[in-house]
Design a protein around this motif. Structure first.
Motif, mmCIF file in Angstrom:
data_model
loop_
_atom_site.group_PDB
_atom_site.id
_atom_site.type_symbol
_atom_site.label_atom_id
_atom_site.label_comp_id
_atom_site.label_asym_id
_atom_site.label_seq_id
_atom_site.Cartn_x
_atom_site.Cartn_y
_atom_site.Cartn_z
ATOM 1 N N TRP A 9 6.817 -9.593 2.703
ATOM 2 C CA TRP A 9 7.414 -10.399 4.187
ATOM 3 C C TRP A 9 8.586 -11.562 3.496
ATOM 4 O O TRP A 9 8.295 -12.285 4.698
ATOM 5 C CB TRP A 9 6.188 -10.798 4.656
ATOM 6 C CG TRP A 9 5.142 -10.903 4.112
ATOM 7 C CD1 TRP A 9 4.495 -12.477 3.827
ATOM 8 C CD2 TRP A 9 4.152 -10.586 3.413
ATOM 9 N NE1 TRP A 9 3.237 -13.125 3.392
ATOM 10 C CE2 TRP A 9 3.297 -11.646 2.980
ATOM 11 C CE3 TRP A 9 3.765 -9.253 3.340
ATOM 12 C CZ2 TRP A 9 2.397 -11.155 2.318
ATOM 13 C CZ3 TRP A 9 2.696 -8.861 2.026
ATOM 14 C CH2 TRP A 9 1.632 -10.336 2.042
ATOM 15 N N ASN A 60 -0.895 -0.463 16.871
ATOM 16 C CA ASN A 60 -0.230 0.011 16.055
ATOM 17 C C ASN A 60 0.617 -0.503 14.669
ATOM 18 O O ASN A 60 0.654 -0.821 13.701
ATOM 19 C CB ASN A 60 0.048 1.222 16.477
ATOM 20 C CG ASN A 60 0.515 2.613 14.663
ATOM 21 O OD1 ASN A 60 1.461 2.798 14.644
ATOM 22 N ND2 ASN A 60 -0.767 2.746 14.527
ATOM 23 N N THR A 105 -0.327 -0.615 11.230
ATOM 24 C CA THR A 105 0.420 0.079 10.594
ATOM 25 C C THR A 105 1.619 -0.817 9.295
ATOM 26 O O THR A 105 1.408 -0.677 7.698
ATOM 27 C CB THR A 105 1.989 0.569 10.801
ATOM 28 O OG1 THR A 105 1.760 1.496 12.194
ATOM 29 C CG2 THR A 105 3.169 0.681 10.062
ATOM 30 N N ASP A 106 1.582 -2.359 9.444
ATOM 31 C CA ASP A 106 2.381 -3.250 8.315
ATOM 32 C C ASP A 106 0.979 -3.625 7.461
ATOM 33 O O ASP A 106 1.097 -3.740 7.151
ATOM 34 C CB ASP A 106 2.298 -4.673 9.168
ATOM 35 C CG ASP A 106 4.054 -4.354 9.857
ATOM 36 O OD1 ASP A 106 5.230 -3.840 9.518
ATOM 37 O OD2 ASP A 106 4.241 -5.547 10.509
ATOM 38 N N PHE A 115 -1.139 -1.843 6.019
ATOM 39 C CA PHE A 115 -1.692 -0.834 5.459
ATOM 40 C C PHE A 115 -0.211 -0.782 4.695
ATOM 41 O O PHE A 115 -0.131 -1.179 3.402
ATOM 42 C CB PHE A 115 -1.686 0.421 5.926
ATOM 43 C CG PHE A 115 -2.242 1.148 5.093
ATOM 44 C CD1 PHE A 115 -3.912 1.290 6.077
ATOM 45 C CD2 PHE A 115 -2.235 2.574 4.199
ATOM 46 C CE1 PHE A 115 -5.251 2.565 4.922
ATOM 47 C CE2 PHE A 115 -3.446 3.011 3.674
ATOM 48 C CZ PHE A 115 -4.516 2.994 4.407
ATOM 49 N N GLN A 116 0.692 -1.021 4.872
ATOM 50 C CA GLN A 116 2.146 -0.462 3.954
ATOM 51 C C GLN A 116 2.538 -1.892 3.895
ATOM 52 O O GLN A 116 2.731 -1.632 2.177
ATOM 53 C CB GLN A 116 2.993 0.145 5.202
ATOM 54 C CG GLN A 116 4.920 0.331 4.286
ATOM 55 C CD GLN A 116 4.221 1.580 3.374
ATOM 56 O OE1 GLN A 116 3.695 2.466 3.791
ATOM 57 N NE2 GLN A 116 4.161 1.577 2.172
ATOM 58 N N LEU A 117 2.223 -3.424 3.662
ATOM 59 C CA LEU A 117 3.114 -4.196 3.419
ATOM 60 C C LEU A 117 1.674 -4.731 2.613
ATOM 61 O O LEU A 117 2.040 -4.918 1.317
ATOM 62 C CB LEU A 117 3.283 -5.214 4.393
ATOM 63 C CG LEU A 117 3.611 -5.804 5.512
ATOM 64 C CD1 LEU A 117 3.949 -6.386 6.201
ATOM 65 C CD2 LEU A 117 5.699 -5.256 4.793
ATOM 66 N N LYS A 168 -0.458 -2.582 1.002
ATOM 67 C CA LYS A 168 0.615 -1.512 -0.429
ATOM 68 C C LYS A 168 1.703 -1.469 -1.311
ATOM 69 O O LYS A 168 1.791 -1.738 -2.765
ATOM 70 C CB LYS A 168 0.836 -0.021 -0.018
ATOM 71 C CG LYS A 168 0.945 1.264 -0.707
ATOM 72 C CD LYS A 168 1.445 1.939 -0.102
ATOM 73 C CE LYS A 168 2.094 2.967 -1.143
ATOM 74 N NZ LYS A 168 2.464 4.360 -0.537
ATOM 75 N N ASN A 169 3.191 -2.244 -0.327
ATOM 76 C CA ASN A 169 4.088 -2.880 -1.365
ATOM 77 C C ASN A 169 3.751 -4.299 -2.143
ATOM 78 O O ASN A 169 4.786 -4.532 -3.109
ATOM 79 C CB ASN A 169 5.369 -3.031 0.051
ATOM 80 C CG ASN A 169 6.124 -1.941 0.789
ATOM 81 O OD1 ASN A 169 5.328 -1.145 0.301
ATOM 82 N ND2 ASN A 169 5.787 -2.121 1.770
ATOM 83 N N PRO A 228 -3.354 -2.657 -2.623
ATOM 84 C CA PRO A 228 -3.464 -1.113 -2.126
ATOM 85 C C PRO A 228 -5.334 -0.299 -1.520
ATOM 86 O O PRO A 228 -5.711 -1.529 -2.278
ATOM 87 C CB PRO A 228 -3.318 -0.135 -3.520
ATOM 88 C CG PRO A 228 -3.428 -0.114 -4.040
ATOM 89 C CD PRO A 228 -3.155 -2.473 -4.102
#
Length: 450
Positions: free
Chosen positions: A92, A178, A182-183, A185-187, A189-190, A194
């Protein structure tokens, strides 16, 4: 990633800056941006960072009882090393490079007060016994449709929860928010933090996340970064996240449960297929060690005044020195599972902890049991652990817990005298700050009637 590739990434990133961070005793990340040139000049040697972060509390108020640093030392820089193995890209922030670091002393040895160095010490202790420690932490936390400014203006009263009602494991609520889910979970992980799972928990705007297991040092890094990353991601959605252990007497508290296992080479040392319950002698000794040590080191797991508002009967947090098989009312929940999944969950830990210190406490106490060959004489609790007083109860306040830790030799033996002395002083300070405060409870109870 190989060192040369990390350095190449830093050198070529167009931002021309690097973010570095260290944790203070409360687990708060303290850091700064440095130029690419500065980073390249210190990344394989050492740098300096103001030692005031071990001389003040979470509100940046200077301790009056500290020995490590203070007005008497002039708050100098303390030597520090950037750990290239912690390299991450902040998704981010345009994938700028990020690193965690450790504090050292003037001789280049680990600093006695550095939380991350404490975990490294316990890693070495485990290795000397032939074990590798695998850990993970899960967090519960409240989310509000607020900003730091709006929450302050409201004096942290009547805040708007992200969602209304008590709706644990809700598919509806995760759909309603959502983009935020979603952010997260995904951010994360990135960001190399995780998650195994993410869901709503019981309470307005409460979420719970389980971080993927790893070696204990990496697990502690992930947990520390998780708490700050969640807050930063929440900001992007107009959300304010809090990891306070208890925000309301009428709502459940927020746990920071730690899952743990010891491994010998590629074998789970906690599992024994020949045992009727599937747990080994080493695991029994590890459990016995935690049961024995918990009253002596509780401030590592419950470090704030607020922590003890969570540790009350019937609020999904333990109050007794108990263990049991897949029992969520006890302090230590044993999950025998199978040779891959057999593990211990320490449920005393709150979301408000410094993950480095909480994980060091779990591992240190467990290894104490193994080193001393402690027998697990106390039977597993079946049913309501709140009513099982056979092995005693947990200290009920930070004052009581800190006094017990100060008087005990256990913390000094496991963590070293330097760390134990500094940490106890910080908790004594925390209690004294609380005593000076006039609370809403006092106004409501005494203002008109007395």
């Amino acid at each position: 990633m190989e060192t040369n590739k990390i350095i190449q990434y830093v050198r070529e990133h167009p931002a021309g800056k690097v973010k570095i961070a260290f944790t203070d005793i409360d687990g708060v990340l303290r850091g700064k941006y440095i130029s690419t040139e500065k980073f390249l000049s210190v990344c394989e040697g050492s740098t300096g960072f103001c030692d005031v972060i071990f001389g003040w509390d979470a509100a940046d108020v200077a301790y009056d009882n500290g020995r490590f640093t203070g007005w008497h030392t002039g708050y100098p820089d303390t030597p520090a090393r950037i750990d290239l193995d912690t390299f991450r890209k902040i998704p981010w922030e345009e994938d700028i490079p990020f690193f965690l670091g450790d504090f050292i002393d003037k001789q280049g040895k680990p600093s006695s007060v550095c939380p991350r160095q404490l975990v490294k010490k316990l890693v070495r202790d485990a290795e000397e016994l032939g074990f590798t420690a695998c850990f993970s932490q899960e967090f519960e936390w409240f989310n509000f449709s607020e900003t730091p400014q709006s929450a302050t203006e409201k004096n942290f009263k009547n805040l708007s929860p992200l969602t209304p009602g008590m709706f644990g494991y809700s598919i509806l609520r995760s759909s309603l928010n959502n983009p935020f889910f979603t952010d997260l979970f995904q951010l994360l992980k990135n960001f190399d933090v995780p998650l195994e799972g993410l869901h709503t928990e019981t309470g307005p705007g409460v979420l719970e996340a389980a971080i993927l297991y790893s070696g204990i040092l990496e697990a502690a890094d992930r947990a520390v970064l998780f708490k700050t990353a969640v807050k930063e991601i929440a900001y992007r959605h107009g959300i304010l996240a809090t990891f306070m252990a208890k925000i309301s007497e009428t709502l459940p508290g927020c746990g920071g449960h730690i899952h743990q296992s010891l491994w010998h080479k590629d074998r789970n040392a906690f599992y024994d297929e020949k045992d009727a319950n599937g747990i080994s002698t080493a695991m029994r000794q590890y459990i016995a060690g935690q049961l024995f040590c918990l009253p002596h080191i509780l401030p590592l797991f419950a470090p704030t005044i607020n922590s003890y508002k969570r540790l009350v009967e019937g609020a999904w947090a333990p109050t007794t020195l108990t263990w049991g098989f897949d029992n969520r009312t006890v302090a230590l929940r044993v999950l025998p599972g199978n040779k891959k999944a057999c593990r211990l969950e320490t449920r005393v830990v709150g979301a408000d902890v410094n993950p480095y210190l909480a994980m060091a406490g779990c591992l240190g106490a467990g290894l104490y049991g193994i080193k001393n060959g402690l027998d697990l004489k106390q039977p597993a609790t079946s049913g309501n652990g709140y009513l099982d007083f056979s092995n005693g109860t947990l200290p009920a306040t930070l004052e009581e817990a800190t006094a017990k830790m100060k008087a005990s030799t256990i913390a000094k033996e496991i963590f070293g005298e330097g760390f134990a002395a500094h940490f106890v002083q910080t908790r004594e300070w925390e209690w004294r700050q609380h005593l000076k405060a006039v609370t809403d409870w006092e106004y409501k109870r005494y203002f008109e009637i007395i």
